[in-house]
Motif scaffolding. Structure first.
Motif, PDB file in Angstrom:
ATOM      1  N   ILE A  67      18.835 -13.507   7.604  1.00 21.41           N
ATOM      2  CA  ILE A  67      17.500 -13.693   6.739  1.00 21.41           C
ATOM      3  C   ILE A  67      17.446 -12.373   5.893  1.00 21.41           C
ATOM      4  CG2 ILE A  67      16.601 -15.060   8.567  1.00 21.41           C
ATOM      5  CD1 ILE A  67      15.137 -12.776   9.748  1.00 21.41           C
ATOM      6  N   VAL A  68      16.547 -12.586   4.947  1.00 20.17           N
ATOM      7  CA  VAL A  68      16.378 -11.613   3.820  1.00 20.17           C
ATOM      8  C   VAL A  68      15.715 -10.324   4.504  1.00 20.17           C
ATOM      9  CG1 VAL A  68      15.077 -11.024   1.938  1.00 20.17           C
ATOM     10  CG2 VAL A  68      16.037 -13.349   2.165  1.00 20.17           C
TER      11      VAL A  68
ATOM     12  N   MET B 261       9.526  -7.232   6.338  1.00 18.98           N
ATOM     13  CA  MET B 261       8.777  -8.359   5.828  1.00 18.98           C
ATOM     14  C   MET B 261       7.279  -8.295   5.705  1.00 18.98           C
ATOM     15  SD  MET B 261       8.909 -11.459   4.346  1.00 18.98           S
ATOM     16  CE  MET B 261      10.136 -12.348   4.726  1.00 18.98           C
ATOM     17  N   LYS B 262       6.870  -7.599   6.767  1.00 24.25           N
ATOM     18  CA  LYS B 262       5.331  -7.373   6.792  1.00 24.25           C
ATOM     19  C   LYS B 262       4.812  -6.347   5.824  1.00 24.25           C
ATOM     20  CE  LYS B 262       1.752  -5.508   9.671  1.00 24.25           C
ATOM     21  NZ  LYS B 262       1.426  -4.931  10.971  1.00 24.25           N
ATOM     22  N   ARG B 263       5.848  -5.391   5.410  1.00 23.55           N
ATOM     23  CA  ARG B 263       5.396  -4.205   4.476  1.00 23.55           C
ATOM     24  C   ARG B 263       5.513  -4.675   3.138  1.00 23.55           C
ATOM     25  NH1 ARG B 263       9.685   0.329   4.631  1.00 23.55           N
ATOM     26  NH2 ARG B 263       9.868  -0.437   6.623  1.00 23.55           N
ATOM     27  N   PHE B 264       6.524  -5.776   2.868  1.00 17.47           N
ATOM     28  CA  PHE B 264       6.728  -6.448   1.599  1.00 17.47           C
ATOM     29  C   PHE B 264       5.441  -7.136   1.289  1.00 17.47           C
ATOM     30  CE2 PHE B 264       7.895 -10.438  -0.473  1.00 17.47           C
ATOM     31  CZ  PHE B 264       8.479  -9.988  -1.745  1.00 17.47           C
ATOM     32  N   HIS B 265       4.870  -7.839   2.272  1.00 21.92           N
ATOM     33  CA  HIS B 265       3.571  -8.748   1.959  1.00 21.92           C
ATOM     34  C   HIS B 265       2.207  -7.565   1.916  1.00 21.92           C
ATOM     35  CE1 HIS B 265       5.147 -12.686   2.154  1.00 21.92           C
ATOM     36  NE2 HIS B 265       5.897 -12.392   3.347  1.00 21.92           N
TER      37      HIS B 265
END
Length: 55
Positions: free
Chosen positions: A36-37, A43-47
């Protein structure tokens, strides 16, 4: 970043790895698991990162 430096998260290896792409999925070159990416933390930090637009 070029193609050879690109990595994705492998849940089986528990690290970012190089991968092979097919039309619909990508697979870890080490263990052949689907990758996965981002991992969950990234992913949480990205959002949470605000989007900044330059006008």
């Amino acid at each position: 970043m070029d193609y050879y430096d690109d990595v994705k998260w492998c849940p089986t290896c528990k690290r970012y790895v190089q991968y092979m792409m097919s039309l619909h999925k990508s697979f870890c070159v080490t263990c052949d698991s689907k990758v996965i990416v981002f991992n969950r933390k990234d992913m949480k930090r990205f959002h949470e990162t605000p989007v900044i637009y330059d006008d």
